[in-house]
Scaffold this motif. Structure first.
Motif, short mmCIF file in Angstrom:
data_model
loop_
_atom_site.label_atom_id
_atom_site.label_comp_id
_atom_site.label_asym_id
_atom_site.label_seq_id
_atom_site.Cartn_x
_atom_site.Cartn_y
_atom_site.Cartn_z
N HIS A 318 0.84 -1.20 0.00
CA HIS A 318 0.00 0.00 0.00
C HIS A 318 0.88 1.26 0.00
CE1 HIS A 318 -2.92 -2.94 1.52
NE2 HIS A 318 -3.89 -2.08 1.19
N TYR A 319 0.37 2.31 -0.61
CA TYR A 319 0.94 3.65 -0.46
C TYR A 319 -0.01 4.54 0.34
CZ TYR A 319 4.73 2.66 -3.72
OH TYR A 319 5.85 2.13 -4.32
N SER A 325 -1.27 -1.86 -3.85
CA SER A 325 -0.29 -1.61 -4.91
C SER A 325 0.66 -2.80 -5.02
CB SER A 325 0.50 -0.34 -4.60
OG SER A 325 1.21 -0.48 -3.38
N LYS A 326 1.55 -2.74 -5.98
CA LYS A 326 2.52 -3.81 -6.18
C LYS A 326 3.43 -3.92 -4.95
CE LYS A 326 6.19 -3.45 -8.89
NZ LYS A 326 7.05 -3.31 -10.11
#
Length: 422
Positions: A318-319, A325-326
């Protein structure tokens, strides 16, 4: 022309010393120019001059005009009772000593070397230059420049440490608390630095000391105080943090700041405030007594090892809280650690050692000389005009030169300026 230039001319005797005459046509012989006084009082102390055959020992005062003596109210200041010579550019008023005899006056404009005037005008005649000496600085010898860089570097450290000392006083000399607040600000970089500092000061550091052993509680405290747990969040990790924060909020009567203080706009994902907070959490969960550890470290490699941290598994995918996310590790890069060292750790360590009365200047130089040079508009411009840099020690020195000497046209207090003028 300003008084500083006259101080400079007198100090380095950049005028014809043969056949000097006072305004009353008495012969004047300078045996000792005196010690330059940078505090209140006469400009040069303990000078020795001979007027005709009489030796005088005392102080020298310098003004653009003789009348400045009265404009500055020296006639009522006892500090000026021992002045033996008034050095001016223009003699437009008579100044009397205590015995009602006129103070001897030397009008410098008739004796200053033309080369000194030309060099001065060349430095100060234009406002179009990026720095006053941009066409000449590359000609200054390496010895002068290298010694001046070292002086500038420690001036910058000293100034930063004075600013940090106020934070230390505000936190009752708790270095651990000060480190956390200043590190937090640095984690936010320029864009989010103020928001991160607000976050770090929104609760008492003693709370962080209590919860740092429990990673989820520490995360709940920081993300909750940052306002990121106010929305309805679906995943188990976010809900767990929200529950933990609700408990802390009620127990300690906490008040969060607004998450709108944090900017994501035009930020690269690795610099998102959520990621930087997650890294700060990982750092303080991993290391107890972080300040004490940093004070014991002497090498750059040890600092890099200290900042080798792993964020919570949630943030590896995660961002932000609301989008996966990747998989990426979200490690702290060496370049980011370099910024922490330059802007927070080294200045705070300098302050700590200074307060103990044992500053290891060599160790500071060795660490900064091993850090790559910073990249910014100031350093790029110095490179354009022929001043090359090899490391962060030199970039810090040049930033200090530009901001606190060149921008303020303090050429007469600058080793480069003095070299060029002479």
């Amino acid at each position: 022309m300003n008084e500083d230039f006259l101080h400079y001319v007198w100090k380095y005797q950049l005028f014809s010393i043969h056949d000097l005459k006072t305004t009353t046509k008495e012969s004047l012989n300078i045996l000792k120019a005196g010690n330059h006084n940078h505090n209140s009082g006469p400009d040069f102390l303990n000078a020795q001059i001979k007027i005709e055959n009489q030796l005088w020992i005392g102080n020298v005062e310098i003004h653009l005009k003789s009348s400045d003596w009265y404009a500055h109210h020296h006639e009522i200041d006892k500090n000026y009772d021992a002045v033996i010579l008034h050095v001016v550019l223009e003699d437009d008023a008579t100044v009397f000593m205590k015995n009602n005899i006129p103070l001897p006056v030397l009008v410098l404009k008739d004796f200053v070397f033309k080369s000194a005037l030309d060099n001065y005008r060349n430095l100060f005649s234009t406002n179009q230059r990026w720095i006053p000496c941009e066409t000449e600085i590359s000609s200054v010898d390496d010895f002068t420049l290298e010694n001046w860089k070292e002086r500038l570097f420690f001036e910058r450290l000293e100034r930063k440490s004075i600013e940090m000392n106020q934070v230390l006083v505000d936190n009752q000399n708790d270095y651990e608390a000060v480190l956390f607040k200043l590190l937090a600000k640095n984690f936010g970089l320029k864009v989010n630095g103020d928001a991160f500092f607000s976050l770090a000061t929104s609760f008492d550091f003693s709370m962080l000391r209590k919860v740092r052993f429990n990673e989820n509680q520490l995360a709940a405290l920081l993300f909750g105080q940052a306002g990121f747990l106010e929305e309805v969040l679906e995943d188990a990790y976010s809900q767990q943090l929200k529950t933990e924060y609700n408990y802390l909020e009620h127990k300690y009567n906490l008040k969060s700041i607004s998450k709108n203080q944090f900017s994501f706009f035009r930020m690269r994902p690795p610099n998102f405030p959520t990621i930087r907070i997650a890294q700060l959490i990982a750092l303080y969960h991993l290391h107890q007594n972080l300040f004490s550890k940093m004070m014991q470290i002497e090498t750059l490699k040890e600092f890099y090892d200290l900042f080798e941290i792993d964020v919570h598994p949630f943030w590896k995918t995660h961002y932000t809280f609301d989008k996966t996310s990747k998989l990426t590790p979200k490690k702290l890069s060496k370049s980011f650690v370099d910024l922490l060292l330059i802007n927070t750790i080294i200045p705070l360590k300098f302050l700590y050692q200074k307060n103990k009365g044992e500053v290891n200047e060599v160790a500071f130089l060795e660490i900064l000389q091993k850090i790559k040079s910073e990249k910014n508009s100031i350093i790029s411009k110095f490179d354009e005009i022929g001043v090359k840099v090899k490391n962060a020690y030199e970039t810090q020195a040049l930033i200090e030169l530009k901001n606190n000497y060149c921008n303020k046209k303090r050429c007469l207090q600058c080793a480069v300026g003095v070299k060029l003028l002479r």
